[in-house]
Design an enzyme around this catalytic site. Structure first.
Site, short mmCIF file in Angstrom:
data_model
loop_
_atom_site.label_atom_id
_atom_site.label_comp_id
_atom_site.label_asym_id
_atom_site.label_seq_id
_atom_site.Cartn_x
_atom_site.Cartn_y
_atom_site.Cartn_z
N HIS A 72 -4.46 -0.12 0.58
CA HIS A 72 -3.41 -0.68 1.45
C HIS A 72 -2.98 0.40 2.44
CE1 HIS A 72 -0.68 1.02 -1.71
NE2 HIS A 72 0.18 1.17 -0.72
N ASP A 76 0.05 7.13 0.79
CA ASP A 76 -0.64 7.61 -0.41
C ASP A 76 -2.03 7.00 -0.54
OD1 ASP A 76 0.43 5.10 -0.86
OD2 ASP A 76 1.07 5.51 -2.92
#
Length: 224
Positions: A72, A76
């Site tokens: 996504h 991170d």
């Protein structure tokens, strides 16, 4: 930056960051060996950690990184995109992720070096060599996908899947908490044979993390 071998041809990479509240938080990703070279499943958490990870691969694995996939559009997962671009390593994401990241990029330097964007509807799968993409629907973000590695019976759950080491739902700024449990159930239905489950944060475990995550979602929804 830590790297741990999970199985032949498969490594877990972890990046530790200190949050604004002072808490140390680790993010997980994978390295997968293929006949063509190494695939990076989610970048390290940020530019410099990804540079360090690439250096580790050069030094220890001594194989080229030929491709990366991000689950996504948060930092991170794609925070090392610029480090990949410097090495001309193609990054693949869904069309949803590409649109979200490019919409929020403040400079051209932050745009993803996307090789190709895969359009996935809710419940759809996409076979990508040894890795199967699955879009279960919205959850942690509207664009979160999971990755299935059938040879290991391993699911990369990303931040759609939670682990007990970091209690709570985490960052829900872009979450759809009401839809999240339905997406988790779609993952369970799509992959009933999970032996290893890698959450976005926390310790690697098995399919029980899906039940744990569902419990968190149901508790959050039932709160007044």
């Amino acid at each position: 930056m830590q790297v741990e071998q999970l199985a032949p041809g498969l490594w877990l990479h972890r990046t530790e960051q200190k949050l604004s509240n002072g808490m140390l938080f680790t993010a997980n990703g994978l390295l997968l060996e293929t006949p063509q070279g190494i695939w990076m499943l989610d970048t390290a958490w940020g530019y410099y950690p990804t540079v360090d990870l690439l250096h580790w691969i050069d030094t220890v694995l001594q194989k080229p990184v030929v491709k990366a996939i991000a689950t996504h559009g948060h930092d991170d997962r794609v925070g090392g995109a610029a480090a990949l671009a410097e090495r001309n390593i193609p990054l693949q994401v869904t069309a949803q992720t590409a649109a979200i990241v490019q919409q929020h990029a403040k400079t051209a330097d932050l745009l993803l070096p996307v090789q190709s964007a895969v359009a996935l509807k809710q419940g759809e799968k996409y076979q990508d060599g040894p890795v199967e993409w699955f879009y279960p629907g919205a959850g942690h973000t509207s664009d979160n996908i999971v990755l299935w590695l059938p040879q290991y019976k391993l699911l990369v759950g990303g931040c759609a899947v939670k682990a007990p080491r970091y209690p709570g739902l985490g960052n829900i700024a872009d979450a759809d908490v009401a839809e999240w449990p339905h997406s988790l159930k779609r993952i369970q239905q799509a992959y009933p044979d999970i032996k290893i489950l890698v959450p976005g944060h926390g310790d690697v475990a098995d399919a029980a993390l899906l039940d744990y995550s569902l419990g968190l979602m149901q508790g959050a929804i039932s709160q007044p």
